[in-house]
Design a protein around this motif. Structure first.
Motif, PDB file in Angstrom:
ATOM      1  N   VAL A  28       0.852  -1.188   0.000  1.00 18.92           N
ATOM      2  CA  VAL A  28       0.000   0.000   0.000  1.00 18.92           C
ATOM      3  C   VAL A  28       0.887   1.236   0.000  1.00 18.92           C
ATOM      4  O   VAL A  28       1.783   1.360   0.834  1.00 18.92           O
ATOM      5  CB  VAL A  28      -0.941   0.026   1.221  1.00 18.92           C
ATOM      6  CG1 VAL A  28      -1.700   1.346   1.290  1.00 18.92           C
ATOM      7  CG2 VAL A  28      -1.915  -1.141   1.180  1.00 18.92           C
ATOM      8  N   ARG A  29       0.606   2.136  -0.931  1.00 16.14           N
ATOM      9  CA  ARG A  29       1.317   3.404  -1.013  1.00 16.14           C
ATOM     10  C   ARG A  29       0.331   4.513  -0.669  1.00 16.14           C
ATOM     11  O   ARG A  29      -0.813   4.504  -1.108  1.00 16.14           O
ATOM     12  CB  ARG A  29       1.868   3.610  -2.422  1.00 16.14           C
ATOM     13  CG  ARG A  29       2.677   4.875  -2.553  1.00 16.14           C
ATOM     14  CD  ARG A  29       3.332   4.956  -3.910  1.00 16.14           C
ATOM     15  NE  ARG A  29       3.921   6.271  -4.071  1.00 16.14           N
ATOM     16  CZ  ARG A  29       4.046   6.892  -5.218  1.00 16.14           C
ATOM     17  NH1 ARG A  29       3.650   6.311  -6.330  1.00 16.14           N
ATOM     18  NH2 ARG A  29       4.582   8.078  -5.271  1.00 16.14           N
ATOM     19  N   LEU A  30       0.797   5.481   0.123  1.00 16.80           N
ATOM     20  CA  LEU A  30      -0.003   6.650   0.469  1.00 16.80           C
ATOM     21  C   LEU A  30       0.472   7.810  -0.393  1.00 16.80           C
ATOM     22  O   LEU A  30       1.648   8.189  -0.326  1.00 16.80           O
ATOM     23  CB  LEU A  30       0.148   6.984   1.952  1.00 16.80           C
ATOM     24  CG  LEU A  30      -0.165   5.848   2.935  1.00 16.80           C
ATOM     25  CD1 LEU A  30       0.115   6.293   4.368  1.00 16.80           C
ATOM     26  CD2 LEU A  30      -1.600   5.372   2.773  1.00 16.80           C
ATOM     27  N   THR A  31      -0.421   8.361  -1.208  1.00 20.14           N
ATOM     28  CA  THR A  31      -0.060   9.464  -2.094  1.00 20.14           C
ATOM     29  C   THR A  31      -0.950  10.666  -1.780  1.00 20.14           C
ATOM     30  O   THR A  31      -1.927  10.552  -1.042  1.00 20.14           O
ATOM     31  CB  THR A  31      -0.260   9.083  -3.573  1.00 20.14           C
ATOM     32  OG1 THR A  31      -1.663   8.971  -3.842  1.00 20.14           O
ATOM     33  CG2 THR A  31       0.451   7.777  -3.917  1.00 20.14           C
ATOM     34  N   GLN A  32      -0.647  11.795  -2.381  1.00 23.85           N
ATOM     35  CA  GLN A  32      -1.491  12.977  -2.214  1.00 23.85           C
ATOM     36  C   GLN A  32      -2.899  12.725  -2.767  1.00 23.85           C
ATOM     37  O   GLN A  32      -3.859  13.312  -2.298  1.00 23.85           O
ATOM     38  CB  GLN A  32      -0.860  14.187  -2.922  1.00 23.85           C
ATOM     39  CG  GLN A  32       0.452  14.631  -2.315  1.00 23.85           C
ATOM     40  CD  GLN A  32       0.292  15.281  -0.947  1.00 23.85           C
ATOM     41  OE1 GLN A  32      -0.737  15.851  -0.619  1.00 23.85           O
ATOM     42  NE2 GLN A  32       1.323  15.169  -0.125  1.00 23.85           N
ATOM     43  N   GLU A  33      -3.019  11.813  -3.733  1.00 22.94           N
ATOM     44  CA  GLU A  33      -4.315  11.514  -4.339  1.00 22.94           C
ATOM     45  C   GLU A  33      -5.149  10.551  -3.504  1.00 22.94           C
ATOM     46  O   GLU A  33      -6.365  10.619  -3.516  1.00 22.94           O
ATOM     47  CB  GLU A  33      -4.131  10.928  -5.746  1.00 22.94           C
ATOM     48  CG  GLU A  33      -3.566  11.906  -6.756  1.00 22.94           C
ATOM     49  CD  GLU A  33      -2.064  12.149  -6.575  1.00 22.94           C
ATOM     50  OE1 GLU A  33      -1.332  11.228  -6.164  1.00 22.94           O
ATOM     51  OE2 GLU A  33      -1.640  13.296  -6.821  1.00 22.94           O
ATOM     52  N   GLY A  34      -4.480   9.601  -2.836  1.00 20.05           N
ATOM     53  CA  GLY A  34      -5.239   8.641  -2.054  1.00 20.05           C
ATOM     54  C   GLY A  34      -4.431   7.439  -1.618  1.00 20.05           C
ATOM     55  O   GLY A  34      -3.203   7.432  -1.677  1.00 20.05           O
ATOM     56  N   VAL A  35      -5.148   6.420  -1.194  1.00 21.40           N
ATOM     57  CA  VAL A  35      -4.559   5.156  -0.753  1.00 21.40           C
ATOM     58  C   VAL A  35      -4.507   4.244  -1.973  1.00 21.40           C
ATOM     59  O   VAL A  35      -5.548   3.939  -2.572  1.00 21.40           O
ATOM     60  CB  VAL A  35      -5.414   4.517   0.365  1.00 21.40           C
ATOM     61  CG1 VAL A  35      -4.830   3.178   0.784  1.00 21.40           C
ATOM     62  CG2 VAL A  35      -5.530   5.465   1.551  1.00 21.40           C
ATOM     63  N   VAL A  36      -3.307   3.815  -2.328  1.00 21.97           N
ATOM     64  CA  VAL A  36      -3.121   3.001  -3.519  1.00 21.97           C
ATOM     65  C   VAL A  36      -2.739   1.586  -3.094  1.00 21.97           C
ATOM     66  O   VAL A  36      -1.681   1.371  -2.488  1.00 21.97           O
ATOM     67  CB  VAL A  36      -2.019   3.577  -4.434  1.00 21.97           C
ATOM     68  CG1 VAL A  36      -1.860   2.722  -5.687  1.00 21.97           C
ATOM     69  CG2 VAL A  36      -2.320   5.032  -4.791  1.00 21.97           C
ATOM     70  N   ALA A  37      -3.629   0.635  -3.399  1.00 17.80           N
ATOM     71  CA  ALA A  37      -3.331  -0.772  -3.131  1.00 17.80           C
ATOM     72  C   ALA A  37      -2.555  -1.317  -4.324  1.00 17.80           C
ATOM     73  O   ALA A  37      -2.959  -1.124  -5.478  1.00 17.80           O
ATOM     74  CB  ALA A  37      -4.629  -1.553  -2.935  1.00 17.80           C
TER      75      ALA A  37
END
Length: 181
Positions: free
Chosen positions: A37-46
């Motif tokens: 899981v990556r946390l980006t400015q856009e959202g939570v990316v699985a």
């Protein structure tokens, strides 16, 4: 810094987070088709073969981590073996995992698998501070962007690998306070 196959990777583990050159992950940074899981400015990316998805932050109501392995004497004895497995250099067994639960605006919950970044488990303090920080990321855009930006900036500037326990706790407290600002 970590060197794998002649490539220099700038990364650090701080609590439940893996920060690599400005990218913030929960658990270890995945490679290939591995779950993460990556946390980006856009959202939570699985990320990964069976869980690729994106939750925009405006749709995320809660982030919680379950099954977080805690450090114990038994786990310390297996640190080297766990580290080798986590890097994918060993045979059979996989590195330990934990679950990141995403609760969306409709009240739905999705459990995502992430590999742990701490070969011997996490301290209770780091786990608790990390859980607080995850919770704070869902409190609004200002909190989220300020906190993720602070974590990413630290990751880009930091070159010495994972800091010691006291420094990790200090960083988590600072980022939690940043989230309060």
């Amino acid at each position: 810094m970590l060197h794998i196959g002649g490539v220099e990777l700038r990364m650090a583990m701080v609590g439940l987070f893996w920060i690599a050159e400005g990218d913030v992950y929960v658990g270890a940074k995945p490679s290939g088709l591995a779950a993460g899981v990556r946390l980006t400015q856009e959202g939570v990316v699985a990320l990964g073969d069976k869980q690729a998805a994106l939750w925009p932050w405006e749709d995320v109501r809660a982030l919680t981590a379950e099954d977080v392995p805690l450090r114990s004497l038994k786990r310390h004895a297996g640190v080297l073996v766990d580290a080798v497995l986590a890097l994918g250099l060993g045979g059979g067994d996989e590195a330990p995992t934990m679950t990141l639960r995403v609760t969306d605006a409709a009240g739905g919950e999705t459990d995502l698998t992430v590999y742990t970044a701490a070969a011997s488990g996490y301290s209770e303090t780091e786990r608790d501070l990390s859980l607080t920080l995850l919770s704070r990321l869902t409190e609004g855009a200002g909190t989220l962007w300020t906190t993720l930006a602070a974590m990413a900036e630290w990751g880009r500037a930091h070159e010495g690998g994972s800091p010691g326990a006291a420094k990790r706790e200090e960083l988590l407290r600072h980022w939690t306070e940043t989230a309060d600002a």
